[in-house]
Write a protein that holds these residues in place. Structure first.
Motif, PDB file in Angstrom:
ATOM      1  N   ASP A  37       0.830  -1.214   0.000  1.00 27.91           N
ATOM      2  CA  ASP A  37       0.000   0.000   0.000  1.00 27.91           C
ATOM      3  C   ASP A  37       0.861   1.260   0.000  1.00 27.91           C
ATOM      4  N   ARG A  38       2.097   1.135   0.528  1.00 27.08           N
ATOM      5  CA  ARG A  38       3.017   2.297   0.570  1.00 27.08           C
ATOM      6  C   ARG A  38       3.999   2.270  -0.603  1.00 27.08           C
ATOM      7  N   SER A 242      -8.338   1.568   3.833  1.00 30.17           N
ATOM      8  CA  SER A 242      -9.237   1.574   2.675  1.00 30.17           C
ATOM      9  C   SER A 242     -10.535   0.848   3.023  1.00 30.17           C
ATOM     10  N   LEU A 294      -5.803  -4.617   2.045  1.00 36.96           N
ATOM     11  CA  LEU A 294      -4.754  -3.588   2.106  1.00 36.96           C
ATOM     12  C   LEU A 294      -4.104  -3.387   0.735  1.00 36.96           C
ATOM     13  N   VAL A 295      -4.013  -4.475  -0.029  1.00 37.00           N
ATOM     14  CA  VAL A 295      -3.362  -4.395  -1.346  1.00 37.00           C
ATOM     15  C   VAL A 295      -4.270  -3.740  -2.378  1.00 37.00           C
TER      16      VAL A 295
END
Length: 296
Positions: A37-38, A242, A294-295
Motif C-alpha cells: 500500500d506504501r 481503505s 490492504l493491497v
C-alpha cells in the motif's frame, strides 16, 4: 524408535506443529501488504522475513515440547495433540538440538534484515528468540506465570507487523502497530483454546494460565473476545484504512461460530482440538482477507 528415519521425519514434522505456523506467517502477510500500500514492497525482503519468522515459531514450538516434558507438564493425561518428547517419538536431547538449529537458522536468515533495519530489528529478533525459549523454559517460564498472552500479542502481533512494515518502508508508523494488534489478538485465541482444554493438567503442572487463575468461564469469555476484538479494531481504524481493508475481513465472521460453540459447550479433547483447528482457520481467513484488502 528413535533410529527409524521415516518415523523421525514424521516426528519432526509433528514437532514443528505446522498448524501453528499461521501465527508466524500472518503478521508478515499483513505487514507486507501494508508495504504494498506504501509502494515499498520487495519480494526478497518478504521471503527473508517469512523464513526467519517461521524458524522462530518452530524453535519456540520445539522449546515448548522439550521444556514441558522436562517439567512434567506433558503426561499421559494430556488432551491436546501429541507432543513428540512425551510420546517417546524423539529424545529430549534431539528436540533440544532441533530448537538450537531452528533459532540459529532464524538468525542466519535475519542477518540481511538486521543490516537493513539496524538495531531495532536486531533487538526484536534477539528478544523474540530469548522469549521464545522462555515461553516454557528457563527460570521464569512465561507460559507458567500467565504471561504467554503478553509474549504472543507483542511478538506475534504488534512488533511482527510493525517490524515487517518497517523493513520495507524504514519508517515506524502508528497504523502498522495498531494493525499488529489484530494477528496478536487472534493468536491469543489459540492460547485461550489450549488453556480451556488443558485446565486440569495445567493446574497439576503448576501452570498459572488465565483459566487456572480466574476459572474456565473467564477463559471462554477471553476466547470470545479474541474472536471479535479484531473486528472492532478494524472499525476503529476505518478512517485510516481503505474500504476494502475494513470490509473484506467481515467475510470471515461465520468461521467464528464453530469454535465459539465448541469452547463454550464442550470439554472433551477431540472437540476442543477441532475448535483449535477451526480457530486457526478463522485466523488465516481473517489475515488473508485483511491483507488482500490492504493491497486492493
Amino acid at each position: 524408535m528413535y533410529d527409524n528415519p521415516t518415523l523421525n521425519l514424521n516426528a519432526w514434522i509433528l514437532a514443528s506443529r505446522p498448524k501453528t505456523l499461521v501465527a508466524a506467517l500472518l503478521p508478515v502477510f499483513i505487514g507486507s501488504a501494508f508495504a504494498v500500500d506504501r509502494d515499498a514492497f520487495s519480494w526478497s525482503i518478504a521471503l527473508l522475513i517469512l523464513l526467519s519468522a517461521t524458524c522462530i515459531q518452530i524453535g519456540t514450538n520445539l522449546a515448548n515440547d522439550y521444556s514441558d516434558f522436562k517439567k512434567g507438564a506433558d503426561t499421559h493425561e494430556r488432551l491436546g495433540p501429541t507432543r513428540v518428547t512425551q510420546a517417546g517419538l524423539l529424545s529430549p536431547n534431539a528436540v533440544l538440538a532441533g530448537t538450537v538449529v531452528a533459532f540459529a537458522l532464524a538468525v542466519i536468515f535475519a542477518v540481511p534484515l538486521i543490516l537493513r533495519g539496524g538495531w531495532p530489528i536486531l533487538t526484536i529478533g534477539l528478544t523474540g528468540i530469548l522469549f521464545g525459549w522462555m515461553y516454557t523454559g528457563g527460570p521464569y517460564p512465561l507460559g507458567y506465570n500467565g504471561l504467554a498472552e503478553v509474549f504472543v500479542l507483542t511478538y506475534f502481533g504488534v512488533l511482527a507487523v510493525a517490524g515487517t512494515a518497517f523493513l520495507f518502508t524504514l519508517e515506524w508508523e502508528t497504523a502498522a502497530f495498531l494493525l499488529g494488534l489484530i494477528p496478536g489478538i487472534l493468536a491469543c485465541g489459540l492460547l485461550a483454546v489450549n488453556n480451556v482444554r488443558d485446565e486440569h493438567t495445567d493446574r497439576k503442572a503448576g501452570k498459572r494460565t488465565p483459566v487456572v487463575r480466574f476459572g474456565r468461564t473467564f477463559g471462554k469469555i477471553e476466547f470470545a473476545a479474541t474472536l471479535f476484538l479484531p473486528y472492532v479494531i478494524l472499525l476503529l481504524m476505518s478512517g485510516s484504512l481503505s474500504t476494502a481493508a475494513v470490509l473484506l475481513p467481515l467475510l470471515a465472521i461465520p468461521l467464528c461460530v464453530s469454535p465459539l460453540r465448541a469452547v463454550w459447550s464442550k470439554e472433551d479433547g477431540p472437540s476442543l482440538n477441532r475448535a483449535l483447528a477451526h480457530t486457526a482457520r478463522h485466523m488465516l481467513a481473517f489475515g488473508i482477507l485483511l491483507s488482500a484488502g490492504l493491497v486492493l
